[in-house]
Design a protein around this motif. Sequence first.
Motif, PDB file in Angstrom:
ATOM      1  N   PRO A 215       0.783  -1.237   0.000  1.00 10.11           N
ATOM      2  CA  PRO A 215       0.000   0.000   0.000  1.00 10.11           C
ATOM      3  C   PRO A 215       0.816   1.289   0.000  1.00 10.11           C
ATOM      4  O   PRO A 215       0.515   2.212  -0.761  1.00 10.11           O
ATOM      5  N   TYR A 216       1.841   1.375   0.839  1.00 10.58           N
ATOM      6  CA  TYR A 216       2.574   2.644   0.951  1.00 10.58           C
ATOM      7  C   TYR A 216       3.269   3.012  -0.354  1.00 10.58           C
ATOM      8  O   TYR A 216       3.102   4.121  -0.867  1.00 10.58           O
ATOM      9  N   MET A 274      11.637  -2.855   7.567  1.00 11.62           N
ATOM     10  CA  MET A 274      10.444  -3.623   7.901  1.00 11.62           C
ATOM     11  C   MET A 274       9.570  -2.861   8.898  1.00 11.62           C
ATOM     12  O   MET A 274       8.343  -2.851   8.773  1.00 11.62           O
ATOM     13  N   ALA A 275      10.204  -2.200   9.863  1.00 16.32           N
ATOM     14  CA  ALA A 275       9.444  -1.407  10.825  1.00 16.32           C
ATOM     15  C   ALA A 275       8.731  -0.249  10.137  1.00 16.32           C
ATOM     16  O   ALA A 275       7.580   0.073  10.461  1.00 16.32           O
ATOM     17  N   ALA A 276       9.397   0.368   9.169  1.00 19.08           N
ATOM     18  CA  ALA A 276       8.787   1.492   8.457  1.00 19.08           C
ATOM     19  C   ALA A 276       7.565   1.038   7.668  1.00 19.08           C
ATOM     20  O   ALA A 276       6.521   1.698   7.671  1.00 19.08           O
ATOM     21  N   TYR A 277       7.669  -0.106   6.985  1.00 18.26           N
ATOM     22  CA  TYR A 277       6.517  -0.609   6.241  1.00 18.26           C
ATOM     23  C   TYR A 277       5.379  -1.004   7.183  1.00 18.26           C
ATOM     24  O   TYR A 277       4.203  -0.750   6.901  1.00 18.26           O
ATOM     25  N   ASP A 278       5.718  -1.631   8.309  1.00 16.69           N
ATOM     26  CA  ASP A 278       4.679  -2.035   9.257  1.00 16.69           C
ATOM     27  C   ASP A 278       3.967  -0.820   9.840  1.00 16.69           C
ATOM     28  O   ASP A 278       2.787  -0.891  10.190  1.00 16.69           O
ATOM     29  N   ALA A 279       4.672   0.297   9.950  1.00 19.83           N
ATOM     30  CA  ALA A 279       4.060   1.514  10.482  1.00 19.83           C
ATOM     31  C   ALA A 279       3.232   2.243   9.428  1.00 19.83           C
ATOM     32  O   ALA A 279       2.194   2.835   9.740  1.00 19.83           O
ATOM     33  N   PRO A 282      -0.476   0.228   7.089  1.00 20.33           N
ATOM     34  CA  PRO A 282      -1.860   0.313   7.583  1.00 20.33           C
ATOM     35  C   PRO A 282      -2.502   1.674   7.323  1.00 20.33           C
ATOM     36  O   PRO A 282      -3.698   1.744   6.980  1.00 20.33           O
ATOM     37  N   GLU A 283      -1.743   2.749   7.474  1.00 22.66           N
ATOM     38  CA  GLU A 283      -2.290   4.082   7.195  1.00 22.66           C
ATOM     39  C   GLU A 283      -2.565   4.241   5.704  1.00 22.66           C
ATOM     40  O   GLU A 283      -3.585   4.820   5.305  1.00 22.66           O
ATOM     41  N   ALA A 284      -1.664   3.713   4.873  1.00 20.09           N
ATOM     42  CA  ALA A 284      -1.832   3.854   3.426  1.00 20.09           C
ATOM     43  C   ALA A 284      -3.055   3.093   2.924  1.00 20.09           C
ATOM     44  O   ALA A 284      -3.789   3.590   2.062  1.00 20.09           O
ATOM     45  N   ILE A 285      -3.294   1.886   3.436  1.00 18.12           N
ATOM     46  CA  ILE A 285      -4.434   1.116   2.934  1.00 18.12           C
ATOM     47  C   ILE A 285      -5.748   1.792   3.313  1.00 18.12           C
ATOM     48  O   ILE A 285      -6.720   1.763   2.537  1.00 18.12           O
ATOM     49  N   MET A 286      -5.784   2.446   4.454  1.00 19.23           N
ATOM     50  CA  MET A 286      -7.008   3.163   4.839  1.00 19.23           C
ATOM     51  C   MET A 286      -7.252   4.345   3.906  1.00 19.23           C
ATOM     52  O   MET A 286      -8.392   4.610   3.506  1.00 19.23           O
ATOM     53  N   ARG A 287      -6.176   5.038   3.510  1.00 16.93           N
ATOM     54  CA  ARG A 287      -6.337   6.151   2.569  1.00 16.93           C
ATOM     55  C   ARG A 287      -6.786   5.635   1.205  1.00 16.93           C
ATOM     56  O   ARG A 287      -7.660   6.236   0.555  1.00 16.93           O
TER      57      ARG A 287
END
Length: 359
Positions: A215-216, A274-279, A282-287
């Motif tokens: 997503p991001y 990996m931490a950056a993608y995990d953070a 989730p925000e990107a998929i909601m957008r």
Amino acid sequence: MQRRILMTAAPIASAALAAPAVAQSLPPLRWRMTSAFPRNLDLTYGAGEFFCRAVGEITEGRFTITQFPAGEIVGAFQAMDAVQQGSVEAAYSGGLFYVGKDPAFALSAAVPFMMNPRQQHAWMWQAGGNAMLNEFFKRFNVHAVPCGQTGNQWGGWFRREIRTADDLRGLKMRVAGVAGNVMQRVGVVPQQIPPGDIYPALERGVIDAVEYIGPYDDEKLGLNRVARFYYYPGWGEGGTVFHAFFNLDHWNALPRAYKAAVEVASQAATLNMMAAYDARNPEAIMRLVANGTQLRGFSSELVDTLYRSALDFYAETSAQNAAFKEILDSQVAFRDRNYQYHQVADFQFDAMMLRLRRR
């Protein structure tokens, strides 16, 4: 009193003298690293930046690696060639981009229906995977260290819904690595397109569908503006590892302290990515959903078809390619043992928490 001060100062002075002496024995090195990614992909390109910065800081500036975006020195898919030939000392890329050289390259990054990110990291760093991969890489005059992890990648963007394997026939799809070989067996026409060229290819209709990362990054590339349906699960890449690839002669000539700095920095870059993608995913998929993206799951029947296709490809390739077979067999054995444990450990915890939070 004065004697006690002198006795205390002596070891401090020795340490102060010793540190510069050690540093002076290490040659100052300035290397270039070409990236397979454009600068605007801040997590993939940024992981290379993080890695270079860490190496410089660990070595107190004596060993510096400068990264250049795709196209500035060579194109995205020419990064490996540049390292092999010694045109640059290093490249930041993914092995799955080089299946044209040998399909075993993809096993260093991700292949369909194989390991998840934790399994990949454990296999590489604790089960002999890095040594096995570098024995293979030596044939191409490179040495590599894992240096980035995207986590599970999504199934891809499609202009229309995909219900059965018949819906895939004839689709021109940007899909990297062995996943392209697997999809070709069910009628897809796979296309290898560098990350920076994906959006215009989809917009102009050169391709009909795209699998990139998640997503991001997909939002950053604007894929949702051209394709409406976003599919999961990401069967093709359970977790994708990127590597820092080094010209073998340059790597062998490095002082041990610099090699250690590279290995420490690469693990830090992997965890950070990996931490950056995990953070951010989730925000990107909601957008994306809020802006009209339609999430769809691949049907079980389609996944089963792709799985059989993958097994056929593995069997045929293993029969012809000893290196591919050796690495794949090691990964399959490790994956299966690991799942035996995690089906009653981490996966049970995740299933429990998903059930509880739905109440």
